[in-house]
Structure formats: structure tokens, C-alpha cells
Design an enzyme around this catalytic site. Structure first.
Site: not given
Ligand code: F6P
Length: 322
Positions: A11, A72, A103, A126, A128, A130, A172
Site C-alpha cells: 500500500g 502487491r 509487512d 505504511t 498502518d 504496525d 486491517r
Molecule cells: O497500506 C495499508 C492499508 O491501507 C491497510 O490499512 C488496508 O487494509 C489496506 O492497505 C488496503 O489495501 P488495498 O489498497 O490493496 O485495498
């Protein structure tokens, strides 16, 4: 080491561009050639590399997103994908790599490091927050400020109508965005994945607020909360007490974009510079973080396994002050 590469993966997060800029400019300062790999591990497998000079990173420090784009990558999870990626890095003469991501990015780098001999170092990017091994990840502060501004707006309309709002923020697997945005916006409650959600307890808080004739109530829900997201929780609350006038807002991806804050740009610039220095010092398989203003190196395996601990004092603040 004559040439290094930099890429962003997973992300995207505001501040990634500032980190890319710092990596490129530090590398050039140290007389290294530098290439950008497009779309994270996907571009590594496709050989989608571009030579970068000082001008390629001009005027990007204030931009959200990432000029190198992100992905990803499913293919990088396969041995075949990683083999192709390695061949491409060798063919391009790359002697070290800076990976900017979270991560998933460091999980991939960790596996790659066990199979092939090219040093990787990581920069935590990120929203998040985390990752273990840094006080804050790049993107977190901007995402918080974006969420806070949105919640402030919702509070205006909530107050005007005596409404109860459930506002879902990203995260998430982690409640860091939820927790700090709840404190900063004066929310009445926060629900996060790190704590089991107790609807009875939430009902008590909300009905108490109702009796106190509070003009509105705001409940911040982290995306990964175990009770199943803001809509489901709102339905459950409504079914138990139908006098609440409830609305739900999902903030979603608007939290991932936008101009990085000042703190973000400074953090990203510092970590970007330190990442290049770390490669030149012979470091490998480590994430570069900042703890209490000091630069800290954490092995990838540790950064991804030991999630950052949630400070329960912050949870108590929502309870007491909200
Ligand atoms: O990058 C982290 C994040 O924003 C999370 O908080 C979220 O759950 C996820 O990515 C969403 O990912 P995507 O943009 O692939 O739907």
C-alpha cells in the site's frame, strides 16, 4: 557497490516520494548510480528499471503516492518469480537495494535474502504504523491528520442533528490509526483489532452519553475490528436501542493519499539518507527505523513478526476524555 536500486511496494503511503528523493540524492552524493524499480516486486520481475538522476526526484517531496508506483506482487511469492527478479538485478549491475514498504514488502525481502546474495535494506512505509522497530512509519502521521480532519467535519453535522456516527478508518490488522485519530477528534469510543470488542460495554457508554444529552457521539472503528466493521456494529447497536439516530462513514482510501505532513517529510528524508549509508556500511536484511530520535536497525524477520505494541494508556485516554 557502484549501483543501487530503490522501489516502493505494498500500500502506498504519503512520504514515500520524500524517501525516494532522499535515497536518490544521497546515493548520487556518495557517487553511486541509482535506478528506480517500477511497481515494486512486479517491476523487479519484469525488469522495469529506470536510471535516476537528481532531476528525476525534483518537486516530489510534497506529493503523496509514489512516483515509482506500487503493487502487491503474487509472482514474487513464487520461486520462479524471485529467480527472474534476481537475474534482472544482476544484469542491471545492482549491488544493493532499498525497499520502501510494510509487512508484505519485508516478508518478501526476507525470503529473497535467504535465497540470493544481494543486500537489501528497508524503510518502513505504511499508513498502518504496525511495524516493530520504529516509533512511526512513513505515512502514519499524514493519514492521521487526514482522518482527523474528516472526523472533525463529520462531528459538525453530527452535532447539528444529535446523531451517533460510526466512522471506519483503515487498519486491517492494527488499530493505530483508529486510536490516535479517536483521541485527536475527541471520540466517545474506539474499537480496534487488538482488543476484543464488547458490544454490551459500548452500549453502556453510548446510552450514558445519551442520558447526558451529549449533542453527538462518535465511535471510531478500525477496519480490522473483530466485531465485523462499522456497518455491522451500527446495525447491532440500532437493534438494541432504536432511539439512536445512526449514520456510518467509511473513510477508506482517502486516508492513503494527500500531501505528506512536515513530520512525515523529515522522517522520510532521514530514513532515506540512512538507508543508503547502511548499505554502504555493509548492512543487509534490516529495516531502518527511528526510536526516540535515534536510528535503529531491526532485522526484517523481527520487524514483521513482532508487531508494534499498542500503548494501553492511549486507550484509557479515549475512555476518560471522550
Ligand atoms: O497500506 C495499508 C492499508 O491501507 C491497510 O490499512 C488496508 O487494509 C489496506 O492497505 C488496503 O489495501 P488495498 O489498497 O490493496 O485495498
Amino acid at each position: 557497490m557502484k549501483k543501487i536500486a530503490v522501489f516502493t511496494s505494498g500500500g502506498d503511503a504519503p512520504g514515500m516520494n520524500a524517501a525516494i528523493r532522499a535515497v536518490v540524492r544521497t546515493a548520487l552524493y556518495k557517487k553511486l548510480d541509482v535506478v528506480g524499480i517500477m511497481r515494486g516486486y512486479e517491476g523487479m520481475i519484469d525488469g522495469d528499471f529506470m536510471e535516476m538522476d537528481s532531476r528525476s526526484v525534483s518537486g516530489i517531496i510534497q506529493q503523496g503516492g509514489t512516483i515509482l508506483q506500487s503493487a502487491r506482487s503474487k509472482r514474487f511469492r513464487t520461486k520462479r518469480g524471485r529467480k527472474t527478479a534476481f537475474k534482472n538485478l544482476i544484469k542491471a549491475g545492482i549491488g544493493g537495494v532499498v525497499a520502501i514498504g510494510g509487512d508484505g514488502t519485508f516478508t518478501g525481502a526476507n525470503v529473497f535474502m535467504q535465497e540470493y546474495d544481494i543486500p537489501f535494506v528497508g524503510i518502513p512505509g505504511t499508513i498502518d504504523n504496525d511495524l516493530f522497530g520504529t516509533d512511526f512509519t512513513i505515512g502514519y502521521d499524514t493519514a492521521l491528520n487526514t482522518a482527523m480532519a474528516a472526523i472533525d467535519n463529520i462531528k459538525d453535522t453530527a452535532n447539528a442533528h444529535n446523531r451517533l456516527f460510526f466512522i471506519e478508518v483503515m487498519g486491517r490488522d492494527a488499530g493505530f490509526i483508529a486510536l490516535r485519530s479517536a483521541i485527536a477528534s475527541g471520540a466517545e469510543a474506539v474499537l480496534i483489532p487488538e482488543r476484543k470488542t464488547n458490544i454490551d460495554k459500548l452500549m453502556k457508554t453510548l446510552t450514558k452519553n445519551n442520558e447526558k444529552r451529549k449533542r453527538s457521539s462518535i465511535v471510531i472503528v478500525a477496519e480490522g475490528d473483530d466485531a465485523g466493521g462499522a456497518f455491522k456494529i451500527a446495525d447491532e447497536v440500532k437493534s438494541r436501542f432504536d432511539k439512536f439516530d445512526i449514520r456510518v462513514t467509511i473513510l477508506g482510501h482517502l486516508q492513503r493519499g494527500g500531501r505528506p505532513t512536515c513530520m512525515e517529510r523529515v522522517l522520510a528524508s532521514r530514513l532515506g539518507m540512512e538507508a543508503v549509508k547502511a548499505l554502504l556500511d555493509g548492512k543487509r536484511s534490516v529495516m531502518i527505523g527511528q526510536i526516540h530520535q535515534d536510528i535503529v536497525y531491526t532485522p526484517f524477520a523481527k520487524a514483521i513478526k513482532h508487531h508494534q505494541k499498542l500503548n494501553s494508556k492511549l486507550l484509557e485516554m479515549v475512555k476518560v476524555l471522550g
